[in-house]
Design a protein around this motif. Structure first.
Motif, PDB file in Angstrom:
ATOM      1  N   ALA A 488       0.750  -1.320   0.105  1.00  0.00           N
ATOM      2  CA  ALA A 488       0.177  -0.079   0.025  1.00  0.00           C
ATOM      3  C   ALA A 488       0.765   1.272  -0.196  1.00  0.00           C
ATOM      4  O   ALA A 488       0.694   2.183  -0.724  1.00  0.00           O
ATOM      5  N   LYS A 489       2.079   1.244   0.815  1.00  0.00           N
ATOM      6  CA  LYS A 489       2.722   2.423   0.868  1.00  0.00           C
ATOM      7  C   LYS A 489       3.579   2.706  -0.464  1.00  0.00           C
ATOM      8  O   LYS A 489       3.859   3.697  -0.898  1.00  0.00           O
ATOM      9  N   LEU A 492       1.149   4.194  -2.985  1.00  0.00           N
ATOM     10  CA  LEU A 492       0.916   5.432  -2.719  1.00  0.00           C
ATOM     11  C   LEU A 492       1.924   6.197  -3.153  1.00  0.00           C
ATOM     12  O   LEU A 492       1.876   7.259  -3.750  1.00  0.00           O
ATOM     13  N   PHE A 506      -0.494   7.714   4.997  1.00  0.00           N
ATOM     14  CA  PHE A 506      -1.670   7.018   5.447  1.00  0.00           C
ATOM     15  C   PHE A 506      -1.802   7.502   6.851  1.00  0.00           C
ATOM     16  O   PHE A 506      -0.673   7.544   7.462  1.00  0.00           O
ATOM     17  N   VAL A 514      -6.509  -0.942   6.318  1.00  0.00           N
ATOM     18  CA  VAL A 514      -5.812  -1.645   5.000  1.00  0.00           C
ATOM     19  C   VAL A 514      -5.575  -2.991   5.595  1.00  0.00           C
ATOM     20  O   VAL A 514      -5.871  -4.064   4.901  1.00  0.00           O
ATOM     21  N   GLU A 527      -4.701  -1.277  -5.287  1.00  0.00           N
ATOM     22  CA  GLU A 527      -4.328  -0.301  -6.321  1.00  0.00           C
ATOM     23  C   GLU A 527      -5.490   0.701  -6.772  1.00  0.00           C
ATOM     24  O   GLU A 527      -5.163   1.804  -6.753  1.00  0.00           O
ATOM     25  N   ARG A 529      -8.190   1.408  -5.127  1.00  0.00           N
ATOM     26  CA  ARG A 529      -8.706   2.231  -4.129  1.00  0.00           C
ATOM     27  C   ARG A 529      -7.887   3.377  -3.774  1.00  0.00           C
ATOM     28  O   ARG A 529      -8.545   4.482  -3.511  1.00  0.00           O
ATOM     29  N   ILE A 530      -6.591   3.062  -3.837  1.00  0.00           N
ATOM     30  CA  ILE A 530      -5.653   4.250  -3.638  1.00  0.00           C
ATOM     31  C   ILE A 530      -5.414   5.055  -4.583  1.00  0.00           C
ATOM     32  O   ILE A 530      -5.514   6.493  -4.540  1.00  0.00           O
ATOM     33  N   LYS A 531      -5.707   4.736  -5.860  1.00  0.00           N
ATOM     34  CA  LYS A 531      -5.838   5.635  -7.044  1.00  0.00           C
ATOM     35  C   LYS A 531      -6.805   6.639  -6.712  1.00  0.00           C
ATOM     36  O   LYS A 531      -6.695   8.032  -6.870  1.00  0.00           O
ATOM     37  N   LEU A 534      -6.332   9.130  -3.910  1.00  0.00           N
ATOM     38  CA  LEU A 534      -5.339  10.218  -4.143  1.00  0.00           C
ATOM     39  C   LEU A 534      -5.929  11.238  -5.132  1.00  0.00           C
ATOM     40  O   LEU A 534      -5.495  12.544  -5.024  1.00  0.00           O
ATOM     41  N   LEU A 542      -4.032  10.129   4.186  1.00  0.00           N
ATOM     42  CA  LEU A 542      -5.470   9.466   3.697  1.00  0.00           C
ATOM     43  C   LEU A 542      -6.087   8.793   4.955  1.00  0.00           C
ATOM     44  O   LEU A 542      -5.230   8.394   5.769  1.00  0.00           O
ATOM     45  N   MET A 547     -10.742   5.502   1.403  1.00  0.00           N
ATOM     46  CA  MET A 547     -10.498   4.507   0.509  1.00  0.00           C
ATOM     47  C   MET A 547     -11.880   3.503   0.750  1.00  0.00           C
ATOM     48  O   MET A 547     -11.502   2.342   0.452  1.00  0.00           O
TER      49      MET A 547
END
Length: 621
Positions: A488-489, A492, A506, A514, A527, A529-531, A534, A542, A547
């Motif tokens: 996840a990091k 991001l 985050f 998460v 991927e 959800r993070i897009k 952002l 976040l 998310m």
């Protein structure tokens, strides 16, 4: 009409010995040099007779050279001509000067009735001060800028910023930055401040002003005050959401009664503004440190483009490394979104075919009537619309790797032709009888259970064994432990730059969400959800809601008895499947009465409204 600069700007000259000298800029052209005829006379041998001049054009102040052999430095950089802005540091020879856009008339020369102009000047200073703080690139640079401006505003001889370590209870404030009137760092700042004054400000969360510390009824007996022979002191707290994060301390030991209540109010306002900007700077600094830590972690937990450190992924990497250099076929299995194509690309890049093409065929996305043409190509006139001959994926992959994604979607008829092509490395274009040789390596992937499909006749057993020489199974994200946080990091960090997002990381709550979420769509879902977050999030960090990971997204907590019953049912059904539906053998293996097996089968055939689905549904979970 030109505006007179007389009340607009000031030069502050710092002689080698003595107090700073304030020189108002009162003319459209102000000359500076060693000669007595200059508007600003600098008695310094390193300064030219006519060194430089400041020209005011009604809007801007411009510093220009008068002697081409004389050095001019502005903020440490050599210049011949430059527009001056508030707070600029000027060096002519060895002489140091400071430029201020506002008039700095000493307090004694200001009538108490002129509150309006004083308030306006203070507001101008606060605005310029905030602008300078916002352009500082680091916490220490920001704090140095803060102190330099506060020393100018208050007339102090020195200033110190102390910060409290929020991670420690009853932590002693530590000096972070210290400055003197010449905008230099003080070598031993701890020997220039009163511990008792700082302690009172930290504990009370209120500012303190002392006109003459040696005669002050509250602090005159303090050891630090007596030892340092302190005179004028002001100290204000730096607050964040009601908690003290530090203090600003300014003082002048040579002048008694230097500070007044108005100056303490101004210092408190400046400190409040600085606290807000300081919090952001410290947050960004912490996030940068977190990014550096992430890079270090990734260097240990990255296998090419793949991130993972759990035991199951390490086993995948071990197998991948062994088979990559060979030409044997590999079948990559796992749920949708687990990264099967990444594994296939890594196999290609680590093989002796890395310079050849890597061709991907999505077997589930091409219509059945076009699949054969896509795979093997066609000749002109082979069918309606075939206006020219065209090679297929096999020919395009010659000398490289052919990746058959979702191979379980192939029709039985195409499976026969694919088997023959793999065995003989020869293909025939649609409408042609001429064979074409293909030097390729076959990699395949599927999220379906091909062995079950063999049992139902949907997939050819001989093709399965041709594709499944080595199997690489990718675990779902929910079974990979802390890998989900590292991934996840990394995602991001990657997409924040690509999408030009202001998000830096985050929040702790988001990381917790998460980790807890089941991620049925695996890495692809994470991927996406993070897009989305952002693009839509306007904050620096976040949150779970950004998310769609609020409490409603988590799996409901069921009573322990129901959880045990669900587990036992699933386990019984799995063992029954392994025994090919033999209930007696299943009861014997489980050490239970055969009637127990019948009970679970009846529940499976007649599920409760809230209950579990059929056998296949349970196995999918």
């Amino acid at each position: 009409m030109l505006v007179s600069p007389a009340t607009m700007a000031t030069l502050r000259y710092f002689p080698p010995d003595g107090h700073p000298v304030l020189v108002p800029i009162a003319k459209p052209v102000t000359t500076i040099g060693r000669d007595l005829g200059n508007d600003v006379h600098l008695g310094d041998a390193s300064v030219s007779d006519h060194h430089a001049q400041i020209v005011f054009n009604g809007r801007d102040f411009q510093l220009e050279e008068l002697d081409k052999g004389a050095d001019i430095l502005i903020n440490g950089k050599k210049k011949r001509r430059a527009r001056l802005v508030n707070g600029d540091r000027i060096q002519l020879g060895k002489s140091q000067l400071g430029f201020s856009m506002m008039s700095e008339v000493p307090a004694a020369e200001t009538e108490s009735t002129e509150e309006g102009p004083n308030v306006l000047a203070s507001l101008r200073r606060l605005h310029a001060f905030s602008e300078r703080l916002m352009t500082s690139s680091s916490v220490d640079e920001l704090l140095e800028t803060l102190l330099d401006d506060l020393i100018d505003v208050t007339g102090a001889a020195r200033g110190v910023v102390l910060l409290v370590d929020l991670g420690e209870e009853k932590s002693t404030p530590r000096v972070r930055v210290s400055r003197n009137v010449k905008r230099e760092t003080i070598e031993d700042p701890s020997g220039a401040i009163s511990d008792s004054i700082v302690r009172q400000v930290i504990e009370s969360k209120r500012p303190v002003i002392v006109s003459d510390a040696l005669t002050d009824t509250h602090f005159s007996k303090s050891e630090s005050v007596i030892a340092l022979k302190l005179s004028s002191v002001m100290c204000v707290p730096l607050l964040s959401q009601g908690e003290v994060i530090g203090a600003i301390y300014v003082g002048n030991d040579e002048v008694k009664h230097l500070f007044h209540r108005e100056q303490l109010d101004l210092l408190t306002i400046f400190a409040g503004q600085a606290s807000l900007i300081l919090q952001n700077a410290m947050l960004l600094s912490a996030l940068r440190a977190d990014q550096e830590k992430l890079k270090t972690e990734l260097s240990d937990k990255r296998f090419g483009e793949i991130i993972g450190a759990c035991a199951s992924m390490l086993e995948v990497f071990r197998k991948l490394q062994k088979v990559a250099g060979t030409d044997i076929s590999v079948l990559i299995t796992g749920e949708t979104g687990t990264g099967k194509e990444l594994i296939a690309r890594e196999l290609h890049w680590r093989s002796n075919r890395e310079k050849g093409p890597f061709i991907v065929v999505n077997c589930g996305a091409i219509p059945e009537n076009l699949m054969e043409s896509e795979m093997f190509g066609h000749v002109r006139g082979a069918f309606t619309g075939a206006v020219a001959s065209r090679p297929g994926k096999f020919q395009q992959a010659d000398g490289g790797t052919l990746f058959l994604d979702e191979v379980g979607e192939l029709t039985p008829q195409l499976q026969v032709k694919l088997l023959r092509a793999i065995q003989e490395r020869i293909v025939y274009r649609v409408g042609d009888s001429k064979p074409e040789k293909c030097d390729i390596r076959i990699l395949a992937a599927t999220n379906r259970n091909l062995e079950e499909m063999i049992g139902t006749g949907e997939f050819r057993e001989d093709l399965f064994y041709r594709l499944n020489v080595v199997n690489l199974w990718l675990p779902p994200l929910r079974e990979r432990g802390d890998d989900v946080l590292i991934i996840a990091k990394a995602l991001l960090s990657k997409y924040a730059d690509e999408l030009n997002s202001s998000v830096k990381g985050f929040s702790p709550a988001a990381l917790g969400a998460v980790k807890k979420f089941n991620w049925p769509g695996n890495i692809r879902q994470l991927e996406n959800r993070i897009k989305k977050a952002l693009v839509l999030c306007d904050k620096a960090l976040l949150q779970p809601e950004d998310m769609d990971l609020g409490p409603e997204a988590m799996d409901p907590i069921v009573p322990l008895e129901k959880a045990k019953e669900d587990f036992q049912r699933n386990y019984v059904l799995d063992v029954l499947e392994r025994n090919n539906g033999n209930r007696t053998q299943t009861a014997r293996d489980l050490g239970v009465d055969p009637r127990t097996i019948f009970r679970y089968l009846e529940k499976e055939q007649n599920p409760m409204p809230s209950g579990a689905g059929g056998t296949s549904g349970e196995k999918d979970d």
